[in-house]
Design a protein around this motif. Structure first.
Motif, PDB file in Angstrom:
ATOM      1  N   ARG A   1       0.828  -1.204   0.000  1.00  0.00           N
ATOM      2  CA  ARG A   1       0.000   0.000   0.000  1.00  0.00           C
ATOM      3  C   ARG A   1       0.867   1.260   0.000  1.00  0.00           C
ATOM      4  N   CYS A   2       1.988   1.190   0.734  1.00  0.00           N
ATOM      5  CA  CYS A   2       2.892   2.349   0.768  1.00  0.00           C
ATOM      6  C   CYS A   2       3.404   2.676  -0.626  1.00  0.00           C
ATOM      7  N   PHE A   3       3.772   1.651  -1.370  1.00  0.00           N
ATOM      8  CA  PHE A   3       4.256   1.884  -2.733  1.00  0.00           C
ATOM      9  C   PHE A   3       3.140   2.426  -3.621  1.00  0.00           C
ATOM     10  N   LEU A   4       1.948   1.871  -3.482  1.00  0.00           N
ATOM     11  CA  LEU A   4       0.854   2.319  -4.339  1.00  0.00           C
ATOM     12  C   LEU A   4       0.477   3.769  -4.062  1.00  0.00           C
ATOM     13  N   ASP A   5       0.513   4.164  -2.773  1.00  0.00           N
ATOM     14  CA  ASP A   5       0.162   5.544  -2.425  1.00  0.00           C
ATOM     15  C   ASP A   5       1.146   6.545  -3.023  1.00  0.00           C
ATOM     16  N   GLN A   6       2.412   6.147  -3.153  1.00  0.00           N
ATOM     17  CA  GLN A   6       3.439   7.071  -3.648  1.00  0.00           C
ATOM     18  C   GLN A   6       3.861   6.776  -5.091  1.00  0.00           C
ATOM     19  N   MET A   7       3.075   5.974  -5.806  1.00  0.00           N
ATOM     20  CA  MET A   7       3.519   5.518  -7.121  1.00  0.00           C
ATOM     21  C   MET A   7       3.700   6.678  -8.106  1.00  0.00           C
ATOM     22  N   GLU A   8       2.847   7.689  -8.018  1.00  0.00           N
ATOM     23  CA  GLU A   8       2.984   8.809  -8.944  1.00  0.00           C
ATOM     24  C   GLU A   8       4.298   9.553  -8.732  1.00  0.00           C
TER      25      GLU A   8
ATOM     26  N   LYS B   1       1.919 -14.696   0.209  1.00  0.00           N
ATOM     27  CA  LYS B   1       0.888 -15.060  -0.759  1.00  0.00           C
ATOM     28  C   LYS B   1      -0.486 -15.258  -0.123  1.00  0.00           C
ATOM     29  N   ASN B   2      -0.499 -15.685   1.106  1.00  0.00           N
ATOM     30  CA  ASN B   2      -1.782 -15.932   1.773  1.00  0.00           C
ATOM     31  C   ASN B   2      -2.140 -14.825   2.750  1.00  0.00           C
ATOM     32  N   CYS B   3      -1.451 -13.700   2.663  1.00  0.00           N
ATOM     33  CA  CYS B   3      -1.681 -12.598   3.597  1.00  0.00           C
ATOM     34  C   CYS B   3      -2.673 -11.589   3.008  1.00  0.00           C
ATOM     35  N   GLU B   4      -3.101 -10.691   3.863  1.00  0.00           N
ATOM     36  CA  GLU B   4      -4.094  -9.701   3.466  1.00  0.00           C
ATOM     37  C   GLU B   4      -3.568  -8.766   2.371  1.00  0.00           C
ATOM     38  N   GLY B   5      -2.299  -8.383   2.452  1.00  0.00           N
ATOM     39  CA  GLY B   5      -1.763  -7.398   1.508  1.00  0.00           C
ATOM     40  C   GLY B   5      -1.146  -7.981   0.260  1.00  0.00           C
ATOM     41  N   ALA B   6      -1.396  -9.269  -0.043  1.00  0.00           N
ATOM     42  CA  ALA B   6      -0.772  -9.901  -1.212  1.00  0.00           C
ATOM     43  C   ALA B   6      -1.182  -9.201  -2.503  1.00  0.00           C
ATOM     44  N   GLU B   7      -2.470  -8.839  -2.596  1.00  0.00           N
ATOM     45  CA  GLU B   7      -2.928  -8.190  -3.827  1.00  0.00           C
ATOM     46  C   GLU B   7      -2.265  -6.825  -4.002  1.00  0.00           C
ATOM     47  N   ASP B   8      -2.111  -6.085  -2.903  1.00  0.00           N
ATOM     48  CA  ASP B   8      -1.411  -4.796  -2.984  1.00  0.00           C
ATOM     49  C   ASP B   8       0.033  -4.977  -3.390  1.00  0.00           C
ATOM     50  N   LEU B   9       0.667  -5.989  -2.851  1.00  0.00           N
ATOM     51  CA  LEU B   9       2.069  -6.259  -3.217  1.00  0.00           C
ATOM     52  C   LEU B   9       2.188  -6.580  -4.699  1.00  0.00           C
ATOM     53  N   GLN B  10       1.255  -7.406  -5.197  1.00  0.00           N
ATOM     54  CA  GLN B  10       1.291  -7.745  -6.618  1.00  0.00           C
ATOM     55  C   GLN B  10       1.066  -6.509  -7.489  1.00  0.00           C
ATOM     56  N   GLU B  11       0.123  -5.672  -7.088  1.00  0.00           N
ATOM     57  CA  GLU B  11      -0.151  -4.455  -7.852  1.00  0.00           C
ATOM     58  C   GLU B  11       1.025  -3.483  -7.773  1.00  0.00           C
ATOM     59  N   ALA B  12       1.635  -3.380  -6.594  1.00  0.00           N
ATOM     60  CA  ALA B  12       2.807  -2.512  -6.455  1.00  0.00           C
ATOM     61  C   ALA B  12       3.955  -3.009  -7.315  1.00  0.00           C
TER      62      ALA B  12
END
Length: 1143
Positions: free
Chosen positions: A696-703, A770-781
């Motif tokens: 999530r941290c990476f996604l928030d600062q991606m721009e 892979k089985n954690c809550e933030g896996a999808e955010d990590l993949q998107e980041a």
């Protein structure tokens, strides 16, 4: 050796030759037995010859007395006083000068015998004769041998002279006889006719003007010889007394000055020799013209004098040449010595600099890549230093040559040569030692990284073993075999003895590296402990056997009814009681076994989760620690280099060409520093306790990460500027102040290295989450970071485009770029041109933007480093609003078509691989779909405005979660994509009309069977709008159905160990088997195998199966989607057409 001693030894050769030189210059007097030498010496010395003909030339021209060159019987010189009417009027001084000069001409020997005076007074009176004799007797300076007087020829004067002479004889006061002669015949009785001139009846050839001219020339030549000798003497003394300079410039100037003076001396000598040769030629000319001609004694004396002067001149010149050779050799040796000394100082200073820079290579690195970078820097440094070392060795060889040639300063040269040899050998030895240390460090880091990789593979193996499979005995045994097989690979991968590592690499182990070794060893031990625990659990599961159920007979009724017992019945009761007890024992044992089984399974799962949490925390710690180090390095560069470029105290170290170039050299590094220091690092630290959510941290600062694109675009200019001024004193001074082991260019590369490091860390974190809550955010980041890297790479190519007149930024975002073979087919072209274009491909580099696709020609690569990049010459472009595509071209799976203006222009594109083609086709399809959707929305908006449509429904959820919002957004996008084409399925003649929604899928193979194997996207739950609606907006679990999908991550090991897939490859899900396995075919490699469903979901993620915007209509023709140039018109009509293109 002192300078004074060198100067003294340098002059010894001069002093050895100087006495002989001066002796030749001065000459010596000889005795009268050598008349020729006496003559030349008398001419040379002014103390014996007070007068020169040039001094009394006007007086000699009066010819009242002359020396004809005639001789008496005993060789006495004859001086003639011709008849001169104004004899008595001659001033006494002139008379005295002429007589003195004439008597000084003959040799001392001839003058010592005495002179014969012939006084011709035949035309005079006696009174004049008497006066002349008295005047001559009173003024004659030399010895007289005889005086012969030709008395007047008149009778009266003749008689009178005889009488007067007899009575006045004593008045003449001469100690020699005076003989009065009456005629020349009587004169010839005393002097031979050949010694008398023609006016006295003789035959002696005499011309007074010629005699006077020759005497003047001889005396001038003698004076020239004397002056030359004196100048040579003075110059020789000057050379001998000159001190040798101490620097190259002065020595070179002195040598040039002395050489110039020497050349002038030689020129004067040459002119003097020519003058003497001319005089000698004039003396001997009569003999040359008439061999029978005999020179008189005066002429012979003149010849001897000139020859002697020439010989003395030649001898003087020879002595001077010898002296000059010695002096010149000394000066040249001195010049070579001064050059050697100057070069020695320069080379030694250069060697000191390279040795000092070599001493900075103390870092042994913190990873293999770091060590390789240091080794590369060391190799570059050694290459640059080779020139300095080669100069030093060449200079030492030059000094050795001086020693062999017996240079006068050998004692000064030997120690310098020895020092140069020592410095060169020391530098070479130290460089080799540093290289060996780094190679040893590389070897150690290789072992450590191999161990870390082995540990990571082990952790991944533990994490990837499915728990449900291990519940059975066969599954547990299979898992045990996998573990044992993996542990067998530890012999060549793991660190066996820590103390052995310490001993073997003791000379490179610093505190940091030692700590790193300990951490790796601890991680290895932890991993092995995890494996041991897993082995224990699996062995327990594998050891459990299915126990048979004991049959228990029902209790007999007789036993209940009968009050008495018999022995037989009693035994039966006991047996039944024992059976009941056994049953209870077996029941308790079964419960115990089941509890133990659940505890074992739960414990194994718990251990795995704990291990993964530890690994996630390890990755998070590495991310934060490296981020802090990165921020500190950026600050160090900005303060230690960039700020110093504006420091007035450092301005004198910056070359003019480097001034005002800070923005080029550092780019937007300051902007990058502020982003990481003020924002990103602080945000990262908020996730230190929740590493699995760091995506999530990476996604928030991606721009904000887009700033790296600007930095990378400037990197070629920065590197070019650094390469020009890398040896600048300014950078060396800054590096010294910062105590940096690496030069500035290594730190300018840090931002590029950092942006590529994030994706590695995110991959690592995703592997353990892979089985954690933030896996999808990590993949998107991870996907976003990879997208930024791709955008950076694409932009590096985009800035190399040349020849485009417009603004590239107006074309929208750059989506793709790559090189292709291109064939063209234009309807309006000439037929021959069309045929040629059809069969001859062009090499073109395509740039796909949101609004246009550019065709460019790739130019040759030039330069070094970042400068070694291609340039692209713009050829033409196509507006995406008028572009259509045909995804499959029969005959080649790598080809697709891009056509323009309803196929007025057709471009057949051949990609390097089918995968590249699929990627480009998908991206172009997205662009066309978005344009089509934009047209539909614009048309619907106008329609709504006209009909005053109903307001939009309110949202049912006021505060959705982040994941729900993102999933909802993605689902809406997918639904929008499908909705944009809804209702057009039947227009393209689908193979299955009853499933008319969506696009028909096409195969990448061109086999006829596969071409006809079309299928609708409605079958794909990932793409079907119906499936989304049933799934409640995409919130349910994704299901797998047969179809073709693009792999989004690598998969190294399936159930069949030979089956692997890579990211970007196309796979086909064929059928679902037992135990949650799917049979999958890799369409890129042709291999097939089984993959667990949970792994398969991770491999394909949210990727859609390979689709095309066209469907096969007849097997040989394809229909194609296009947003034509009349899109705006079609939007007004609220429709977008699909055209079938035949052929």
């Amino acid at each position: 050796m002192s300078q004074r001693r060198l100067l003294r030894e340098g002059h010894e050769s001069h002093f050895r030759i100087l006495p002989r030189f001066i002796q030749i210059l001065h000459g010596r007097r000889h005795s009268r037995n050598n008349p020729r030498q006496i003559c030349s010496d008398e001419i040379m010395h002014q103390d014996i010859i007070p007068l020169y003909a040039a001094d009394i030339q006007d007086q000699l021209k009066k010819q009242f007395a002359y020396l004809s060159g005639g001789r008496g019987g005993d060789g006495c010189p004859v001086i003639t006083f011709p008849d001169y009417p104004a004899f008595s009027e001659i001033p006494e001084k002139e008379f005295q000068n002429v007589l003195t000069y004439l008597t000084s001409i003959p040799s001392l020997r001839d003058a010592g015998i005495g002179f014969i005076l012939v006084i011709d007074r035949r035309q005079d009176k006696w009174t004049s004769v008497k006066a002349s004799i008295l005047r001559i007797a009173a003024s004659f300076p030399g010895n007289l041998q005889l005086v012969l007087v030709l008395r007047p020829t008149g009778f009266f004067h003749r008689a009178l002279s005889d009488i007067a002479f007899k009575f006045n004889k004593d008045e003449f006061k001469m100690k020699v006889p005076i003989i009065m002669l009456g005629s020349v015949s009587e004169l010839q009785g005393y002097i031979d006719k050949t010694q008398l001139t023609e006016d006295l009846g003789g035959t002696l050839d005499y011309c007074h003007n010629r005699w006077l001219s020759r005497r003047t020339a001889i005396e001038g030549f003698a004076q020239k010889v004397k002056q030359t000798a004196q100048i040579l003497q003075s110059f020789g003394t000057e050379l001998a007394e000159t001190e040798l300079p101490n620097d190259v410039q002065s020595t070179s100037s002195l040598l040039a000055t002395h050489t110039e003076k020497k050349d002038k001396m030689k020129e004067d000598i040459r002119l003097a020799v020519e003058q003497g040769d001319d005089i000698l030629e004039s003396i001997t000319k009569p003999v040359t013209e008439n061999p029978e001609y005999k020179l008189n004694q005066d002429q012979l004396d003149n010849q001897t004098t000139v020859e002697r002067l020439l010989a003395q001149l030649h001898e003087t010149e020879t002595a001077f040449d010898e002296f000059w050779i010695k002096h010149q050799q000394k000066l040249e040796q001195c010049l070579r010595l001064r050059n050697f000394e100057q070069n020695f100082r320069e080379v030694k200073a250069a060697l000191d600099i390279v040795s000092e820079r070599l001493s900075t290579f103390t870092d042994v690195g913190n990873s293999c890549s770091h060590v390789e970078h240091i080794l590369k820097d060391l190799a570059n440094f050694e290459e640059k230093s080779c020139e300095t070392v080669a100069k030093a060795r060449m200079l030492a060889s030059e000094g050795d040559a001086f020693i062999q040639s017996n240079h006068y300063a050998v004692d000064s040269i030997i120690p310098k040569c020895s020092e140069l040899h020592h410095l060169c050998d020391a530098f070479t030895t130290e460089t080799e030692r540093r290289r060996n240390l780094l190679n040893k460090s590389l070897e150690l880091h290789g072992l450590l990284e191999k161990s870390l990789k082995w540990c990571d593979e082990g952790i991944y193996l533990l994490a990837s073993q499915p728990v449900d499979k291990c519940q059975s005995q066969d599954g547990a045994e299979s898992a045990l075999q996998e573990i044992e097989k993996f542990l067998d690979t530890g012999a060549r991968n793991k660190i066996k003895e820590l103390n052995k590592i310490y001993r073997e690499y003791a000379h490179i182990l610093n505190e940091d590296l030692k700590e790193h070794v300990q951490k790796v060893f601890q991680k290895q031990e932890s991993m092995e402990e995890m494996f041991q625990k897993r082995q224990v659990s699996l062995k327990k599961l594998a050891a459990k056997q299915t126990r048979p159920v004991q049959p228990v007979a029902p209790r007999p009724e007789a036993f209940v009814k009968s009050p008495c017992t018999s022995p037989g019945l009693q035994r039966e009761y006991v047996s039944n009681s024992e059976s009941s007890v056994l049953r209870r024992v077996n029941c308790r044992r079964g419960k115990s076994e089941m509890t133990e089984l659940h505890q074992s399974r739960g414990g194994s799962t718990m251990d795995d989760e704990e291990n993964l949490a530890v690994l996630r925390q390890h990755v998070m710690n590495e991310l934060i620690e490296t981020e802090r180090a990165y921020v500190e390095e950026l600050l160090c560069v900005l303060e230690g280099y960039a700020a110093e470029m504006d420091n007035p105290l450092m301005a004198h170290l910056i070359s003019p060409e480097l001034q005002n170039k800070k923005d080029i050299l550092f780019g937007n590094m300051e902007e990058i520093y502020h982003f990481h220091n003020r924002i990103f690092l602080r945000e990262l630290e908020n996730y230190v306790e929740f590493p699995e959510l760091v995506g999530r941290c990476f996604l928030d600062q991606m721009e904000d990460f887009q700033i790296y694109e600007k930095y990378c675009q400037n990197k070629p200019r920065s590197e070019s500027l650094w390469r020009q001024f890398s040896d600048s004193v300014f950078f060396q001074e800054c590096q010294r102040k910062l105590d940096h082991k690496l030069s500035l260019d290594s730190y300018l590369l840090k931002p590029v290295q950092r942006i590529t490091k994030y994706q590695l860390l995110l991959k690592e974190m995703l592997k353990y989450s892979k089985n954690c809550e933030g896996a999808e955010d990590l993949q998107e980041a991870l996907t976003s970071i990879l997208g930024i890297l791709k955008a950076v790479n694409d932009s590096m190519h985009q800035i190399a485009i040349t020849g485009y007149d417009g603004n590239l930024n107006e074309l929208g975002k750059l989506l793709m770029q790559g090189s292709f073979n291109v064939w063209t087919d234009h309807k309006k072209g000439h037929s021959k041109v069309k045929d040629l274009a059809r069969f001859k491909p062009m090499q073109r580099h395509l740039f796909l933007h949101e609004k246009a696709v550019l065709f460019c020609k790739k130019r040759e690569e030039n330069g070094e480093g970042y400068e070694k990049a291609p340039s692209y010459s713009y050829k033409h472009s196509l507006n995406m609003a008028a572009v259509g595509i045909t995804e499959n071209v029969k005959g080649d799976a790598k080809k697709f078509e891009i056509w323009y203006n309803a196929r007025e222009e057709v471009y057949i594109i051949q990609a390097p691989t089918p995968e590249v083609k699929a990627t480009w086709v998908n991206e172009i399809r997205k662009v066309l779909t978005s344009q089509l959707q934009a047209c539909r929305e614009a048309s619907q908006h106008r329609t709504l405005e006209q009909t005053q449509s109903l307001p939009l429904p309110a949202s049912s959820c006021t505060s959705p979660s982040r994941n729900h919002i993102r999933n909802t957004k993605k689902m809406e996008e997918r639904k929008a994509d499908l909705t944009s084409l809804e209702g057009y399925g039947t227009a393209v003649a689908p193979k299955y009309p009853e499933k008319g929604k969506g696009w028909a899928k096409t195969s990448h193979s061109l086999d006829a069977s596969e071409e006809n194997d079309g299928w609708s996207s409605a079958e794909d739950p990932l793409n079907s709008s119906d499936a989304e609606e049933e799934g409640g907006g995409g919130g349910g679990e994704m299901k797998l159905t047969p179809g073709k999908y693009t792999v989004v991550t690598d998969y190294e090991k399936g159930v069949s160990e030979e089956f692997t897939v890579k990211s970007g490859e196309l796979v086909q899900l064929i059928r679902e088997g037992e135990d949650g396995l799917w049979y999958v075919k890799n369409l890129s490699t042709g291999k097939e195998g089984w993959i667990p469903a949970n792994n398969l979901l991770m491999l394909i993620g949210n990727s859609k199966s390979a689709q095309s915007l066209s469907s096969s209509e007849s097997g040989t023709a394809s229909s194609t989607l296009s947003t034509s140039s009349s899109c705006s018109d079609s939007c007004n009509a609220s429709s977008t057409s699909f055209s079938d293109i035949k052929g």
